[in-house]
Design a protein around this motif. Structure first.
Motif, short mmCIF file in Angstrom:
data_model
loop_
_atom_site.label_atom_id
_atom_site.label_comp_id
_atom_site.label_asym_id
_atom_site.label_seq_id
_atom_site.Cartn_x
_atom_site.Cartn_y
_atom_site.Cartn_z
N LEU A 402 66.83 37.50 64.91
CA LEU A 402 66.42 36.49 65.89
C LEU A 402 65.01 35.98 65.61
N THR A 405 65.17 33.61 62.46
CA THR A 405 65.72 32.28 62.71
C THR A 405 64.84 31.47 63.65
N GLU A 407 64.30 32.12 66.76
CA GLU A 407 64.73 32.15 68.16
C GLU A 407 63.85 33.06 69.01
N LEU A 408 63.16 33.99 68.35
CA LEU A 408 62.19 34.84 69.05
C LEU A 408 60.89 34.85 68.28
N ASP A 428 70.90 40.35 72.48
CA ASP A 428 71.21 39.01 72.98
C ASP A 428 71.31 38.98 74.51
N VAL A 431 67.77 39.04 75.88
CA VAL A 431 67.18 37.70 75.74
C VAL A 431 67.65 36.82 76.91
N GLU A 432 68.96 36.90 77.15
CA GLU A 432 69.57 36.11 78.21
C GLU A 432 69.02 36.49 79.58
N LYS A 437 64.15 33.46 75.34
CA LYS A 437 64.30 32.59 74.17
C LYS A 437 63.06 31.73 73.96
N SER A 440 62.33 25.93 72.20
CA SER A 440 62.37 25.18 70.94
C SER A 440 62.70 23.72 71.20
N GLN A 485 56.50 31.90 75.05
CA GLN A 485 57.84 31.65 74.56
C GLN A 485 57.95 30.44 73.64
N ASP A 487 57.08 28.55 69.88
CA ASP A 487 56.80 28.86 68.50
C ASP A 487 55.45 28.22 68.16
#
Ligand code: ADP
Ligand code: MG
Ligand code: ZN
Length: 502
Positions: A402, A405, A407-408, A428, A431-432, A437, A440, A485, A487
């Protein structure tokens, strides 16, 4: 007699003498039952509850060899690159001692089941020393005596002694090295590294729980010194009771400095057993050493010879796991580690986990990082073994995925791992549930960027004027606004775009 505290400076010892070592390691096998009877082979227990006429040495009882113990002995022999005797016998080693109810120990003498092998030992700096193995033989453990009433726990000064025969007859393998020469200043380190490597090997074979603190792995360290011009070995002492790796190293070093002082003083080293004192790292005299004649060895008449068929030995060879030294080598090459990184990895106790995490798809560097840094700290603060943490290598690999990619972020990933450790489910799910997350969605980020630029107009102007490093402050504000949260790299790009520097 020389005063006990007379020691020679270590460097001077090495200028004048060469140390010679001999290591005898006793390992208790983890078979279900004892060596020659059906009693349970368990550590501890109420005294004298795992006993029967055979292990108590009662008249008329007869021993039967434990096949599983022979199997373990052969596997140990093979792992130590030994030859396996096609035919060998047990022998009686006669001596009287209260914890030996038969008045002899069933052992092997001149016909060991395994002989003539070697173990390659890696020192801390990566140097490999080959330690030659003279033999590995089968025998049985003794009972335990408890001396009560004295100050030292020794028999001297005790009021009475208690005997517990639970350990009597537990299968033991004694592994004896050939004299180890040429190690010089590194002799103490070689001794420790050998016992450590042997312990790893026995663990990999699954034949013993190798707990030095519980006595299932015990080491006697023989040490002697030769003057530089000597052609024969000097007289050795055999230090017993060495029950940690660190103690093995300390005991060898102490004996070197003690014997050197005796010899330099014109004295003679007495061939004797000595006891190691954990408290001050010294050794003190035990008994003068028996010779083989004292034991009046003779072949055990109550047991048939052991004649393992070659096919069986071949099959057992096929059951050997990857050897620890080979595994170290493979991991170092495959993952491109320095000697130091390799050592840290192995010292962390997380190698199995890291390997499994890599097998689950993670890059070795990421897998190592998570286990030996973040997860090691978590284990530490919970005071549990790393391997006892409630997270699987597969879950760690997913978190790493994660992050890779995007996502984290690393920070969010740590939150996710904490959630998994807290029993909140798969990465996952965490995260949910925790809403972790990375933001992005550019439009959401842009709103935060615009807000931050508007709130700090002078910084915005600086960036506009070409001072792009000033963007860091805006990135910080955006990260804060998005609770970490976002990037950071993407945020920076958006800021620069917004002020026309992108
Ligand atoms: P013991 O019956 O006295 O325990 P072993 O043969 O079982 O004797 O073990 C002796 C150990 O000491 C072996 O590892 C052997 O290689 C080693 N050894 C023999 N002679 C010397 C010596 N002079 N100095 C150091 N080690 C020695
Ligand atoms: Mg011995
Ligand atoms: Zn028994």
């Amino acid at each position: 007699m020389t005063a006990v505290a007379d020691l020679m400076d270590y460097d001077e010892v090495l200028e004048r003498f060469d140390p010679v070592l001999g290591l005898e390691v006793h390992v208790e096998l983890n078979t279900n039952t004892k060596m020659f009877c059906g009693c349970a082979n368990l550590f501890g227990g109420e005294p004298n509850t795992h006993v029967c006429p055979t292990c108590l040495g009662l008249p008329g009882s007869l021993p039967v060899v434990n096949g599983k113990a022979v199997e373990s002995a052969i596997r140990i022999g093979l792992a130590l690159n030994c030859e396996i005797a096609p035919w060998c016998r047990f022998a009686r080693k006669n001596y009287f001692y209260p914890d030996m109810p038969k008045n002899f120990q069933t052992s092997q003498y001149d016909e060991p089941i395994a002989f003539n092998g070697y173990l390659d030992v890696t020192l801390d700096d990566g140097e490999v020393v080959r330690v030659e193995i003279e033999r590995a033989h089968m025998e049985e453990d003794t009972g335990k005596s408890l001396h009560v009433g004295g100050a030292t726990g020794r028999i001297h000064g005790a009021e009475h002694s208690l005997l517990d025969y639970n350990r009597a007859g537990v299968p033991l393998i004694e592994i004896v090295t050939k004299p180890i020469t040429g190690t010089g200043a590194r002799a103490p380190e070689v001794a420790r590294a050998y016992v450590s490597a042997l312990r790893d090997l026995l663990l990999a074979l699954g034949v013993s729980d190798v707990r030095m603190d519980q006595g299932s792995l015990r080491c006697d360290a023989n040490v002697s010194l030769m003057t530089k011009d000597a052609t024969e070995f000097g007289t050795r002492t055999e230090t017993k009771n060495v029950n940690s790796l660190r103690s093995v190293e300390r005991a060898v070093r102490y004996e070197m400095t003690r014997q050197a002082a005796v010899l330099a003083d014109g004295g003679k080293v007495t061939q004797e057993t000595r006891h190691f004192q954990e408290a001050d790292g010294t050794t003190s005299p035990g008994r003068t050493k028996e010779t083989a004649e004292d034991y009046r060895y003779f072949p055990e008449p109550d047991l048939v010879p052991i004649a393992p068929p070659a096919e069986w030995v071949g099959q057992l060879r096929g059951t050997l796991p990857e050897m620890p030294a080979a595994r170290r080598q493979r991991i170092q090459t495959e993952w491109g580690l320095t000697a130091e990184e390799l050592r840290d990895l192995f010292n962390s106790g997380a190698v199995d986990r890291v390997e499994a995490t890599v097998a689950a798809g993670a890059k070795p560097g990421d897998a190592r990082g998570w286990w030996i840094n973040f997860l090691a700290q978590e284990a530490n603060s919970r005071e549990v073994e790393l391997t006892a943490l409630p997270i699987t290598p597969g879950q760690v690999a997913r978190v790493i995925e994660l992050v890779s990619t995007g996502e984290l972020t690393n920070k969010l990933a740590r939150e996710v791992v904490k959630g998994v450790l807290a029993g909140e489910g798969e990465p996952d799910e965490v995260v949910e549930k925790r809403g972790l997350k990375v933001v992005s969605d550019d439009s959401a980020l842009l709103a935060a960027v615009d807000e931050a630029l508007a709130a700090q107009p002078d910084i915005a102007d600086k960036i506009r004027g070409g001072k792009v490093q000033a963007a860091g402050a805006i990135v910080g504000s955006v990260m804060k606004a998005t609770k970490g949260q976002a990037d950071a790299k993407r945020v920076r790009e958006l800021i620069l775009e917004r002020v026309g520097q992108g």
